[in-house]
Design a protein around this motif. Structure first.
Motif, PDB file in Angstrom:
ATOM      1  N   VAL A   1      18.097 -23.525  35.497  1.00 26.24           N
ATOM      2  CA  VAL A   1      17.641 -24.573  36.404  1.00 26.24           C
ATOM      3  C   VAL A   1      16.653 -23.999  37.412  1.00 26.24           C
ATOM      4  N   GLY A   2      16.968 -22.820  37.953  1.00 27.33           N
ATOM      5  CA  GLY A   2      16.052 -22.188  38.895  1.00 27.33           C
ATOM      6  C   GLY A   2      14.687 -21.939  38.298  1.00 27.33           C
ATOM      7  N   GLY A   3      14.656 -21.493  37.035  1.00 29.54           N
ATOM      8  CA  GLY A   3      13.376 -21.252  36.380  1.00 29.54           C
ATOM      9  C   GLY A   3      12.568 -22.518  36.207  1.00 29.54           C
ATOM     10  N   ARG A   4      13.212 -23.616  35.793  1.00 27.20           N
ATOM     11  CA  ARG A   4      12.485 -24.870  35.614  1.00 27.20           C
ATOM     12  C   ARG A   4      12.020 -25.433  36.955  1.00 27.20           C
TER      13      ARG A   4
ATOM     14  N   GLN B   1      25.643 -17.373  47.696  1.00 29.88           N
ATOM     15  CA  GLN B   1      24.690 -16.283  47.461  1.00 29.88           C
ATOM     16  C   GLN B   1      24.220 -16.285  46.013  1.00 29.88           C
ATOM     17  N   GLY B   2      25.161 -16.509  45.083  1.00 26.21           N
ATOM     18  CA  GLY B   2      24.781 -16.561  43.675  1.00 26.21           C
ATOM     19  C   GLY B   2      23.837 -17.712  43.383  1.00 26.21           C
ATOM     20  N   LEU B   3      24.088 -18.866  43.998  1.00 29.64           N
ATOM     21  CA  LEU B   3      23.190 -20.008  43.845  1.00 29.64           C
ATOM     22  C   LEU B   3      21.795 -19.679  44.369  1.00 29.64           C
ATOM     23  N   ALA B   4      21.719 -19.092  45.570  1.00 32.50           N
ATOM     24  CA  ALA B   4      20.421 -18.727  46.140  1.00 32.50           C
ATOM     25  C   ALA B   4      19.705 -17.707  45.262  1.00 32.50           C
ATOM     26  N   ALA B   5      20.468 -16.754  44.718  1.00 32.83           N
ATOM     27  CA  ALA B   5      19.872 -15.752  43.840  1.00 32.83           C
ATOM     28  C   ALA B   5      19.333 -16.388  42.567  1.00 32.83           C
ATOM     29  N   ALA B   6      20.042 -17.427  42.055  1.00 29.75           N
ATOM     30  CA  ALA B   6      19.592 -18.121  40.849  1.00 29.75           C
ATOM     31  C   ALA B   6      18.271 -18.845  41.069  1.00 29.75           C
ATOM     32  N   LEU B   7      17.988 -19.228  42.304  1.00 34.65           N
ATOM     33  CA  LEU B   7      16.696 -19.829  42.627  1.00 34.65           C
ATOM     34  C   LEU B   7      15.642 -18.766  42.904  1.00 34.65           C
ATOM     35  N   LEU B   8      16.071 -17.667  43.513  1.00 30.91           N
ATOM     36  CA  LEU B   8      15.121 -16.651  43.963  1.00 30.91           C
ATOM     37  C   LEU B   8      14.591 -15.789  42.820  1.00 30.91           C
ATOM     38  N   GLN B   9      15.485 -15.377  41.901  1.00 31.70           N
ATOM     39  CA  GLN B   9      15.058 -14.483  40.824  1.00 31.70           C
ATOM     40  C   GLN B   9      13.934 -15.063  39.958  1.00 31.70           C
ATOM     41  N   PRO B  10      14.042 -16.305  39.457  1.00 34.80           N
ATOM     42  CA  PRO B  10      12.941 -16.857  38.663  1.00 34.80           C
ATOM     43  C   PRO B  10      11.671 -17.034  39.468  1.00 34.80           C
ATOM     44  N   ALA B  11      11.811 -17.333  40.763  1.00 32.97           N
ATOM     45  CA  ALA B  11      10.619 -17.464  41.599  1.00 32.97           C
ATOM     46  C   ALA B  11       9.883 -16.140  41.691  1.00 32.97           C
ATOM     47  N   ILE B  12      10.634 -15.037  41.823  1.00 30.72           N
ATOM     48  CA  ILE B  12      10.013 -13.713  41.887  1.00 30.72           C
ATOM     49  C   ILE B  12       9.250 -13.423  40.603  1.00 30.72           C
ATOM     50  N   LEU B  13       9.918 -13.607  39.457  1.00 27.84           N
ATOM     51  CA  LEU B  13       9.271 -13.303  38.183  1.00 27.84           C
ATOM     52  C   LEU B  13       8.104 -14.254  37.909  1.00 27.84           C
ATOM     53  N   GLY B  14       8.252 -15.519  38.312  1.00 31.05           N
ATOM     54  CA  GLY B  14       7.150 -16.455  38.133  1.00 31.05           C
ATOM     55  C   GLY B  14       5.927 -16.060  38.947  1.00 31.05           C
ATOM     56  N   LEU B  15       6.140 -15.579  40.154  1.00 36.80           N
ATOM     57  CA  LEU B  15       5.013 -15.154  40.996  1.00 36.80           C
ATOM     58  C   LEU B  15       4.350 -13.903  40.435  1.00 36.80           C
ATOM     59  N   ILE B  16       5.145 -12.983  39.887  1.00 39.69           N
ATOM     60  CA  ILE B  16       4.552 -11.806  39.245  1.00 39.69           C
ATOM     61  C   ILE B  16       3.704 -12.235  38.055  1.00 39.69           C
ATOM     62  N   GLY B  17       4.247 -13.152  37.226  1.00 37.11           N
ATOM     63  CA  GLY B  17       3.497 -13.610  36.065  1.00 37.11           C
ATOM     64  C   GLY B  17       2.231 -14.359  36.425  1.00 37.11           C
ATOM     65  N   ALA B  18       2.270 -15.103  37.542  1.00 39.70           N
ATOM     66  CA  ALA B  18       1.106 -15.895  37.937  1.00 39.70           C
ATOM     67  C   ALA B  18       0.055 -15.071  38.667  1.00 39.70           C
ATOM     68  N   ARG B  19       0.486 -14.109  39.457  1.00 41.89           N
ATOM     69  CA  ARG B  19      -0.460 -13.347  40.291  1.00 41.89           C
ATOM     70  C   ARG B  19      -1.004 -12.105  39.611  1.00 41.89           C
TER      71      ARG B  19
ATOM     72  N   ARG C   1       4.854 -20.125  32.285  1.00 42.22           N
ATOM     73  CA  ARG C   1       6.250 -20.163  31.861  1.00 42.22           C
ATOM     74  C   ARG C   1       6.994 -18.879  32.234  1.00 42.22           C
ATOM     75  N   GLN C   2       6.398 -18.034  33.062  1.00 42.00           N
ATOM     76  CA  GLN C   2       7.039 -16.777  33.412  1.00 42.00           C
ATOM     77  C   GLN C   2       8.366 -16.986  34.147  1.00 42.00           C
ATOM     78  N   SER C   3       8.439 -18.008  35.014  1.00 41.89           N
ATOM     79  CA  SER C   3       9.684 -18.245  35.745  1.00 41.89           C
ATOM     80  C   SER C   3      10.824 -18.574  34.788  1.00 41.89           C
ATOM     81  N   SER C   4      10.569 -19.469  33.830  1.00 38.00           N
ATOM     82  CA  SER C   4      11.614 -19.842  32.880  1.00 38.00           C
ATOM     83  C   SER C   4      11.989 -18.671  31.982  1.00 38.00           C
TER      84      SER C   4
END
Length: 424
Positions: free
Chosen positions: A58-61, A102-120, A362-365
């Protein structure tokens, strides 16, 4: 600008990894302070890992749909708030609830990090270098967590949660300056059905293994079978292999911290600060291994680097199974050094492999898929390892982690995957 973006993302990843492992050394003290038995105390780890794994898809999408920069800022602030509540908890119920948030926040944060790496960072050397830095910091966070956890627990286990708060504020400030929300992108709806199945599977397995309920384990296995199809059908193939490698990583060297921590404190009588310091060589070798990954991949190829690292990890864990009762210098230290170096390479290389053929949008997902596999395996591995550890069977626990490392090597070095991971 690119270096500052990477610094913010790496700091956030360090925080996620640190928070997973920092409670390992503090766990016996937390259990005694709050009156938790070992079976319940392991949920201080699992209460973080279960929602983290179950809600990553869900975080990735959400990151793909609403923008990774915007989600990063919201998630890092929620993470900091939940850490503060965990540090203030007066009982086990509040602590476990805070760990769940904390686990919920991490589930949102981790895909955002990877998505930003993939996009930038564009695919190729630039992204590989960025993932190498990100991976080195993340793997170091897992190792540093046990060291820092031991030192902080000497004063109070609550500091293991409070220490995260200033880091989250720094990451939020950096996000506001350098990670401004980009244009909103539309993406398919979040896979709620699969996510609920994943979360239910992990909870059932962890409960079943912890409580020894055959019925719960059987139900969990049946649920788990529904997850195999989507994983096996993942495209591109490298993402499928990366996801399975992430699961085996967490079941091997990723779970080593848990076993070693309990062994040093419960069997050998180490105080928390001494147990934390005993992990310093491992932390150093994890950092070295991560920093060498880009060079190893360039020289030997991705499959040999990753598969070879799994084999080396298996040797280190096998040594701990055989010789850990010889004492720290002769028995424990060599195993920590060997497995630590391999740990750093595995952590970085598996994400380089999994993300390589995925489009930037699609890097976040993709990252969420890999991390889901990683933390589903982590939650189940901690619960499974608790069974032999209840009886002090540390050698058996190390053999289980070594077997997972060998399975990782077989996965990556198998003939069907060799060409898929070394060509292109």
């Amino acid at each position: 600008m690119a270096s500052m973006i990477l610094a913010v993302l790496a700091a956030a990843q360090f925080l996620l990894a640190l928070d997973y492992s920092i409670v390992y050394v503090a766990l016996p003290v937390i259990a005694r302070d709050l009156g938790l038995p070992l079976g319940a105390a392991q949920w201080v780890v699992s209460a973080y890992a279960v929602p983290f794994a179950g809600l990553l898809l869900v975080g990735g999408r959400l990151a793909d749909r609403f923008g990774a920069g915007r989600l990063f800022l919201v998630a890092v602030l929620l993470f900091g708030l939940s850490c503060a509540v965990a540090g203030l908890a007066g009982g086990g119920t509040v602590l476990l609830a805070a760990r769940g948030v904390q686990g919920l926040a991490a589930a949102l944060l981790q895909p955002a990090i990877l998505g930003l790496i993939g996009a930038r960072f564009p695919a190729g050397p630039a992204r590989t270098r960025a993932l190498s830095v990100w991976g080195a910091v993340g793997a170091s966070g897992l190792a540093a967590g046990v060291v820092l956890g031991g030192l902080l627990t000497a004063y109070s286990w609550r500091l293991t949660f409070f220490v995260n708060v200033p880091v989250t504020l720094a990451c939020a400030a950096g996000a506001a300056v350098w990670l401004r929300p980009g244009q909103q992108r539309r993406a398919p709806g979040a896979p709620l059905t699969r996510t609920l199945i994943a979360t239910t599977t992990t909870v059932a397995l962890a409960l079943g293994l912890t409580l020894g309920s055959v019925a719960l384990v059987a139900a969990a296995v049946l649920l788990g079978l529904t997850l195999i199809g989507p994983v096996v059908r993942l495209r591109p193939r490298a993402l499928r292999t990366g996801s399975l490698a992430a699961a085996l990583y967490m079941a091997s060297v990723g779970s080593e911290f848990y076993v070693v921590t309990l062994m040093l404190q419960d069997r050998d009588g180490y105080a928390p600060p001494a147990a934390g310091l005993a992990f310093l060589p491992l932390a150093a070798l994890v950092t070295v291994g991560s920093s060498l990954t880009e060079r190893l991949v360039r020289r030997f190829g991705l499959a040999p680097a990753l598969g070879g690292a799994f084999l080396v990890a298996g040797l280190g864990l096998g040594w701990l199974a055989v010789a850990s009762d010889l004492g720290y210098p002769a028995g424990v230290l060599p195993g920590l050094l060997v497995s630590g170096a391999a740990h750093g390479v595995i952590y970085t290389a598996m994400f380089v492999l999994g993300a390589r053929d995925v489009p930037a949008e699609r890097q976040s997902s993709a990252g969420a898929t890999m991390t889901t596999a990683q933390y589903l395996a982590g939650a189940v591995a901690v619960a499974a390892l608790t069974l032999p550890l209840h009886g002090g069977a540390y050698a058996a626990a190390f053999w289980l982690t070594a077997a997972a490392a060998v399975a990782g090597a077989a996965l990556v070095l198998g003939p069907r995957m060799w060409s898929a991971t070394t060509h292109g």
